[in-house]
Design a protein around this motif. Structure first.
Motif, PDB file in Angstrom:
ATOM      1  N   THR A 152      17.637  29.861  21.458  1.00  0.00           N
ATOM      2  CA  THR A 152      16.228  30.264  21.383  1.00  0.00           C
ATOM      3  C   THR A 152      16.100  31.659  20.783  1.00  0.00           C
ATOM      4  O   THR A 152      15.275  31.896  19.901  1.00  0.00           O
ATOM      5  CB  THR A 152      15.593  30.245  22.786  1.00  0.00           C
ATOM      6  N   THR A 153      16.933  32.583  21.256  1.00  0.00           N
ATOM      7  CA  THR A 153      16.918  33.951  20.726  1.00  0.00           C
ATOM      8  C   THR A 153      17.286  33.948  19.254  1.00  0.00           C
ATOM      9  O   THR A 153      16.658  34.654  18.450  1.00  0.00           O
ATOM     10  CB  THR A 153      17.886  34.850  21.521  1.00  0.00           C
ATOM     11  N   LYS A 154      18.259  33.150  18.865  1.00  0.00           N
ATOM     12  CA  LYS A 154      18.659  33.068  17.459  1.00  0.00           C
ATOM     13  C   LYS A 154      17.513  32.582  16.584  1.00  0.00           C
ATOM     14  O   LYS A 154      17.288  33.112  15.491  1.00  0.00           O
ATOM     15  CB  LYS A 154      19.872  32.146  17.302  1.00  0.00           C
ATOM     16  N   LYS A 155      16.751  31.580  17.058  1.00  0.00           N
ATOM     17  CA  LYS A 155      15.620  31.058  16.289  1.00  0.00           C
ATOM     18  C   LYS A 155      14.541  32.129  16.127  1.00  0.00           C
ATOM     19  O   LYS A 155      13.982  32.305  15.043  1.00  0.00           O
ATOM     20  CB  LYS A 155      15.036  29.824  16.978  1.00  0.00           C
ATOM     21  N   ILE A 156      14.255  32.868  17.206  1.00  0.00           N
ATOM     22  CA  ILE A 156      13.232  33.915  17.160  1.00  0.00           C
ATOM     23  C   ILE A 156      13.634  35.000  16.171  1.00  0.00           C
ATOM     24  O   ILE A 156      12.841  35.432  15.327  1.00  0.00           O
ATOM     25  CB  ILE A 156      13.005  34.510  18.566  1.00  0.00           C
ATOM     26  N   VAL A 157      14.887  35.459  16.266  1.00  0.00           N
ATOM     27  CA  VAL A 157      15.372  36.539  15.407  1.00  0.00           C
ATOM     28  C   VAL A 157      15.423  36.095  13.948  1.00  0.00           C
ATOM     29  O   VAL A 157      15.027  36.836  13.048  1.00  0.00           O
ATOM     30  CB  VAL A 157      16.757  37.042  15.885  1.00  0.00           C
ATOM     31  N   PHE A 158      15.872  34.866  13.702  1.00  0.00           N
ATOM     32  CA  PHE A 158      15.960  34.352  12.337  1.00  0.00           C
ATOM     33  C   PHE A 158      14.572  34.308  11.698  1.00  0.00           C
ATOM     34  O   PHE A 158      14.392  34.728  10.559  1.00  0.00           O
ATOM     35  CB  PHE A 158      16.607  32.966  12.323  1.00  0.00           C
ATOM     36  N   ALA A 159      13.584  33.818  12.447  1.00  0.00           N
ATOM     37  CA  ALA A 159      12.221  33.748  11.918  1.00  0.00           C
ATOM     38  C   ALA A 159      11.648  35.147  11.711  1.00  0.00           C
ATOM     39  O   ALA A 159      11.021  35.419  10.678  1.00  0.00           O
ATOM     40  CB  ALA A 159      11.337  32.946  12.864  1.00  0.00           C
ATOM     41  N   ARG A 160      11.859  36.030  12.660  1.00  0.00           N
ATOM     42  CA  ARG A 160      11.321  37.392  12.568  1.00  0.00           C
ATOM     43  C   ARG A 160      11.911  38.161  11.390  1.00  0.00           C
ATOM     44  O   ARG A 160      11.209  38.844  10.661  1.00  0.00           O
ATOM     45  CB  ARG A 160      11.620  38.143  13.875  1.00  0.00           C
ATOM     46  N   ASN A 174      20.921  40.888  25.296  1.00  0.00           N
ATOM     47  CA  ASN A 174      20.915  39.765  24.362  1.00  0.00           C
ATOM     48  C   ASN A 174      19.513  39.228  24.128  1.00  0.00           C
ATOM     49  O   ASN A 174      19.339  38.078  23.774  1.00  0.00           O
ATOM     50  CB  ASN A 174      21.805  38.631  24.893  1.00  0.00           C
ATOM     51  N   ASP A 175      18.485  40.048  24.314  1.00  0.00           N
ATOM     52  CA  ASP A 175      17.132  39.581  24.083  1.00  0.00           C
ATOM     53  C   ASP A 175      16.724  39.858  22.628  1.00  0.00           C
ATOM     54  O   ASP A 175      17.320  40.701  21.971  1.00  0.00           O
ATOM     55  CB  ASP A 175      16.142  40.214  25.064  1.00  0.00           C
ATOM     56  N   PRO A 176      15.719  39.154  22.125  1.00  0.00           N
ATOM     57  CA  PRO A 176      15.348  39.276  20.708  1.00  0.00           C
ATOM     58  C   PRO A 176      15.027  40.698  20.247  1.00  0.00           C
ATOM     59  O   PRO A 176      15.255  41.030  19.098  1.00  0.00           O
ATOM     60  CB  PRO A 176      14.114  38.373  20.580  1.00  0.00           C
ATOM     61  N   SER A 177      14.540  41.549  21.138  1.00  0.00           N
ATOM     62  CA  SER A 177      14.198  42.913  20.727  1.00  0.00           C
ATOM     63  C   SER A 177      15.439  43.756  20.429  1.00  0.00           C
ATOM     64  O   SER A 177      15.330  44.806  19.803  1.00  0.00           O
ATOM     65  CB  SER A 177      13.363  43.603  21.806  1.00  0.00           C
ATOM     66  N   THR A 217       9.776  49.235  10.016  1.00  0.00           N
ATOM     67  CA  THR A 217       8.661  49.019   9.104  1.00  0.00           C
ATOM     68  C   THR A 217       7.945  47.744   9.503  1.00  0.00           C
ATOM     69  O   THR A 217       8.530  46.852  10.110  1.00  0.00           O
ATOM     70  CB  THR A 217       9.143  48.903   7.645  1.00  0.00           C
ATOM     71  N   THR A 218       6.670  47.675   9.171  1.00  0.00           N
ATOM     72  CA  THR A 218       5.884  46.507   9.533  1.00  0.00           C
ATOM     73  C   THR A 218       4.843  46.228   8.468  1.00  0.00           C
ATOM     74  O   THR A 218       4.406  47.130   7.757  1.00  0.00           O
ATOM     75  CB  THR A 218       5.192  46.707  10.901  1.00  0.00           C
ATOM     76  N   SER A 219       4.453  44.963   8.361  1.00  0.00           N
ATOM     77  CA  SER A 219       3.361  44.586   7.471  1.00  0.00           C
ATOM     78  C   SER A 219       2.219  43.997   8.287  1.00  0.00           C
ATOM     79  O   SER A 219       1.283  43.439   7.740  1.00  0.00           O
ATOM     80  CB  SER A 219       3.854  43.600   6.406  1.00  0.00           C
ATOM     81  N   ASN A 220       2.301  44.137   9.624  1.00  0.00           N
ATOM     82  CA  ASN A 220       1.231  43.656  10.496  1.00  0.00           C
ATOM     83  C   ASN A 220      -0.019  44.503  10.313  1.00  0.00           C
ATOM     84  O   ASN A 220       0.054  45.706  10.070  1.00  0.00           O
ATOM     85  CB  ASN A 220       1.657  43.713  11.967  1.00  0.00           C
ATOM     86  N   SER A 221      -1.194  43.892  10.463  1.00  0.00           N
ATOM     87  CA  SER A 221      -2.454  44.614  10.290  1.00  0.00           C
ATOM     88  C   SER A 221      -2.678  45.666  11.370  1.00  0.00           C
ATOM     89  O   SER A 221      -3.389  46.638  11.158  1.00  0.00           O
ATOM     90  CB  SER A 221      -3.623  43.631  10.272  1.00  0.00           C
ATOM     91  N   ASN A 222      -2.043  45.488  12.552  1.00  0.00           N
ATOM     92  CA  ASN A 222      -2.232  46.465  13.624  1.00  0.00           C
ATOM     93  C   ASN A 222      -1.322  47.686  13.465  1.00  0.00           C
ATOM     94  O   ASN A 222      -1.407  48.634  14.254  1.00  0.00           O
ATOM     95  CB  ASN A 222      -2.036  45.820  14.990  1.00  0.00           C
ATOM     96  N   GLY A 223      -0.427  47.677  12.473  1.00  0.00           N
ATOM     97  CA  GLY A 223       0.433  48.824  12.222  1.00  0.00           C
ATOM     98  C   GLY A 223       1.624  48.954  13.143  1.00  0.00           C
ATOM     99  O   GLY A 223       2.278  49.993  13.188  1.00  0.00           O
ATOM    100  N   ARG A 224       1.941  47.898  13.883  1.00  0.00           N
ATOM    101  CA  ARG A 224       3.061  47.951  14.831  1.00  0.00           C
ATOM    102  C   ARG A 224       4.100  46.882  14.494  1.00  0.00           C
ATOM    103  O   ARG A 224       3.739  45.798  14.040  1.00  0.00           O
ATOM    104  CB  ARG A 224       2.576  47.786  16.256  1.00  0.00           C
ATOM    105  N   CYS A 225       5.361  47.194  14.742  1.00  0.00           N
ATOM    106  CA  CYS A 225       6.444  46.250  14.471  1.00  0.00           C
ATOM    107  C   CYS A 225       6.570  45.248  15.607  1.00  0.00           C
ATOM    108  O   CYS A 225       5.839  45.304  16.596  1.00  0.00           O
ATOM    109  CB  CYS A 225       7.758  47.003  14.269  1.00  0.00           C
ATOM    110  N   TYR A 226       7.535  44.347  15.508  1.00  0.00           N
ATOM    111  CA  TYR A 226       7.744  43.297  16.499  1.00  0.00           C
ATOM    112  C   TYR A 226       8.084  43.865  17.872  1.00  0.00           C
ATOM    113  O   TYR A 226       7.859  43.218  18.884  1.00  0.00           O
ATOM    114  CB  TYR A 226       8.848  42.336  16.024  1.00  0.00           C
ATOM    115  N   LEU A 227       8.610  45.086  17.955  1.00  0.00           N
ATOM    116  CA  LEU A 227       8.958  45.687  19.244  1.00  0.00           C
ATOM    117  C   LEU A 227       7.743  46.256  19.971  1.00  0.00           C
ATOM    118  O   LEU A 227       7.755  46.419  21.174  1.00  0.00           O
ATOM    119  CB  LEU A 227       9.976  46.818  19.047  1.00  0.00           C
ATOM    120  N   HIS A 228       6.670  46.564  19.247  1.00  0.00           N
ATOM    121  CA  HIS A 228       5.530  47.255  19.829  1.00  0.00           C
ATOM    122  C   HIS A 228       4.214  46.493  19.710  1.00  0.00           C
ATOM    123  O   HIS A 228       3.161  47.109  19.639  1.00  0.00           O
ATOM    124  CB  HIS A 228       5.376  48.648  19.181  1.00  0.00           C
ATOM    125  N   LYS A 229       4.263  45.180  19.652  1.00  0.00           N
ATOM    126  CA  LYS A 229       3.034  44.372  19.509  1.00  0.00           C
ATOM    127  C   LYS A 229       2.156  44.513  20.721  1.00  0.00           C
ATOM    128  O   LYS A 229       2.492  44.762  21.783  1.00  0.00           O
ATOM    129  CB  LYS A 229       3.383  42.909  19.283  1.00  0.00           C
TER     130      LYS A 229
END
Length: 147
Positions: free
Chosen positions: A27-35, A63-66, A135-147
């Motif tokens: 599950t973690t591998k799938k999340i990280v691969f997609a991210r 071993n968590d996705p973050s 770096t992030t391309s999210n509209s809120n200006g935060r990366c996957y760690l700070h959503k």
């Protein structure tokens, strides 16, 4: 009787050491691969990818996705327990055990991660209060760690 205690001690030791495994779940591998878009976070390669601990496992990294990222085999091997890919001179993690990020290159452009033209630096902060370097391309200006 001594043999019984020895066997119980070995059994207890093996159970305790098994609980702290480097194993990264599917599950973690799938999340990280997609991210990470199926590419190395350092050089962008999609060949020989490996799941790397941002904070090294030997320093208590989870071993968590973050804390997991995709790196190609060359970048992962050159990083080892440091924060820098020695092949591309780019920061791809944190220094072993102290959690700090150090710059080794002379220019900030040589140490930044590969990013698209619409990406910007994350506006979040780390646990130590420093500004996040992702770096992030999210509209809120935060990366996957700070959503």
């Amino acid at each position: 009787m001594k043999k019984l205690y020895l066997i119980l001690l070995l059994l207890l030791f093996s159970i305790c050491s098994f609980a702290q495994s480097r194993y990264v779940s599917a599950t973690t591998k799938k999340i990280v691969f997609a991210r990470d878009g199926g590419a190395c976070r350092c050089c962008g390669s999609s060949l020989n990818l490996e799941y790397d601990h941002i904070t090294p496992f030997s320093c208590g990294g989870l071993n968590d996705p973050s804390n997991i990222q995709l790196l190609c085999q060359k970048c992962n091997r050159s990083k080892s327990n440091s924060c820098t890919c020695k092949i591309h001179n780019r920061i791809v993690g944190v220094n072993c055990c102290d959690g700090s990020v150090t710059r080794t290159g002379s220019s900030s452009a040589s140490t930044s991660r590969k990013s698209s033209s619409t990406s910007s630096q994350c506006t979040g902060t780390t646990q130590k209060g420093a500004r996040c370097r992702n770096t992030t391309s999210n509209s809120n200006g935060r990366c996957y760690l700070h959503k």
